[in-house]
Motif scaffolding. Structure first.
Motif, short mmCIF file in Angstrom:
data_model
loop_
_atom_site.label_atom_id
_atom_site.label_comp_id
_atom_site.label_asym_id
_atom_site.label_seq_id
_atom_site.Cartn_x
_atom_site.Cartn_y
_atom_site.Cartn_z
N UNK A 60 -49.37 5.97 -47.92
CA UNK A 60 -50.70 6.29 -48.44
C UNK A 60 -51.02 7.78 -48.40
N UNK A 61 -50.96 8.45 -47.24
CA UNK A 61 -51.27 9.88 -47.26
C UNK A 61 -50.24 10.70 -48.04
N UNK A 62 -48.99 10.24 -48.09
CA UNK A 62 -47.98 10.97 -48.84
C UNK A 62 -48.20 10.86 -50.34
N UNK A 63 -48.91 9.81 -50.78
CA UNK A 63 -49.19 9.65 -52.21
C UNK A 63 -50.28 10.61 -52.68
N UNK A 64 -51.06 11.13 -51.74
CA UNK A 64 -52.13 12.05 -52.09
C UNK A 64 -53.44 11.37 -52.45
N UNK A 65 -53.47 10.04 -52.39
CA UNK A 65 -54.68 9.30 -52.74
C UNK A 65 -55.07 8.43 -51.56
N UNK A 66 -56.14 8.78 -50.90
CA UNK A 66 -56.58 8.02 -49.72
C UNK A 66 -57.96 7.43 -49.98
N UNK A 67 -58.02 6.10 -50.02
CA UNK A 67 -59.29 5.39 -50.15
C UNK A 67 -59.76 5.00 -48.76
N UNK A 68 -60.92 4.40 -48.66
CA UNK A 68 -61.44 3.94 -47.37
C UNK A 68 -60.53 2.88 -46.76
N UNK A 69 -60.00 2.01 -47.58
CA UNK A 69 -59.07 0.97 -47.10
C UNK A 69 -57.79 1.62 -46.56
N UNK A 70 -57.28 2.59 -47.26
CA UNK A 70 -56.05 3.27 -46.83
C UNK A 70 -56.26 3.99 -45.50
N UNK A 71 -57.43 4.62 -45.33
CA UNK A 71 -57.74 5.26 -44.05
C UNK A 71 -57.84 4.22 -42.94
N UNK A 72 -58.44 3.08 -43.25
CA UNK A 72 -58.55 2.02 -42.25
C UNK A 72 -57.16 1.51 -41.86
N UNK A 73 -56.27 1.34 -42.84
CA UNK A 73 -54.91 0.92 -42.53
C UNK A 73 -54.21 1.95 -41.66
N UNK A 74 -54.38 3.21 -41.99
CA UNK A 74 -53.77 4.28 -41.21
C UNK A 74 -54.26 4.25 -39.76
N UNK A 75 -55.56 4.06 -39.58
CA UNK A 75 -56.13 4.03 -38.22
C UNK A 75 -55.60 2.84 -37.44
N UNK A 76 -55.51 1.67 -38.07
CA UNK A 76 -54.98 0.48 -37.39
C UNK A 76 -53.53 0.70 -36.97
N UNK A 77 -52.71 1.24 -37.86
CA UNK A 77 -51.30 1.50 -37.54
C UNK A 77 -51.21 2.54 -36.43
N UNK A 78 -52.02 3.59 -36.49
CA UNK A 78 -52.04 4.61 -35.45
C UNK A 78 -52.41 4.01 -34.09
N UNK A 79 -53.41 3.15 -34.09
CA UNK A 79 -53.82 2.52 -32.83
C UNK A 79 -52.75 1.58 -32.27
N UNK A 80 -52.10 0.83 -33.15
CA UNK A 80 -51.06 -0.11 -32.71
C UNK A 80 -49.80 0.60 -32.23
N UNK A 81 -49.23 1.44 -33.09
CA UNK A 81 -47.93 2.05 -32.81
C UNK A 81 -48.04 3.32 -32.00
N UNK A 82 -49.15 4.01 -32.07
CA UNK A 82 -49.31 5.24 -31.32
C UNK A 82 -50.01 5.04 -30.00
N UNK A 83 -51.24 4.58 -30.05
CA UNK A 83 -52.06 4.47 -28.85
C UNK A 83 -51.66 3.28 -27.97
#
Length: 102
Positions: A60-83
Motif C-alpha cells: 500500500x505505501x509503496x503504491x503511493x496511494x494510501x486510503x483510510x482503510x490502507x492506513x488501518x491495515x498498516x497499523x494493524x500489521x505494525x501492531x501485530x508484527x512489530x509491537x
C-alpha cells in the motif's frame, strides 16, 4: 521507511523469541511469507491478507496511494508484527531470566 520499520521490528521480535540467530533470520522471511501464501491460497481467507501479513500491508505505501482503510491495515500489521511480537519476546526473556534466578 515504513516498510523498513516493520521489517526491523519483525526481525528483532523473532530474535528475542528464538534463541538461534539463523533460525530467527529464516523465520523472519518464512513466517510472514508463509502466512501470506496460506491466506492467498484459501479464497475465503484472502481478504485477511491485507490485515495480517506485512507483504500485503507494505504494498500500500509503496503504491503511493494510501486510503483510510490502507492506513488501518498498516497499523494493524505494525501492531501485530512489530509491537506484539517484540512485547512477547521481551516478556519471554524476562520470564526466562526470573526462572533462572528463582
Amino acid at each position: 521507511m515504513l516498510v523498513q520499520v516493520v521489517a526491523c521490528l519483525l526481525g528483532a521480535g523473532l530474535g528475542l523469541l528464538i534463541g538461534s540467530a539463523l533460525v530467527a533470520f529464516t523465520a523472519t522471511v518464512v513466517l510472514p511469507m508463509g502466512l501470506w501464501v496460506v491466506l492467498g491460497t484459501v479464497e475465503a481467507l484472502a481478504p485477511a491478507q491485507g490485515w495480517l501479513t506485512p507483504y500485503s500491508a507494505v504494498r500500500n505505501p509503496l503504491s503511493g496511494q494510501m486510503s483510510a482503510i490502507m492506513w488501518a491495515q498498516w497499523i494493524v500489521v505494525f501492531l501485530l508484527w512489530g509491537v506484539a511480537l517484540n512485547a512477547a519476546g521481551i516478556l519471554w526473556r524476562k520470564r526466562r531470566s526470573f526462572a533462572r534466578e528463582g
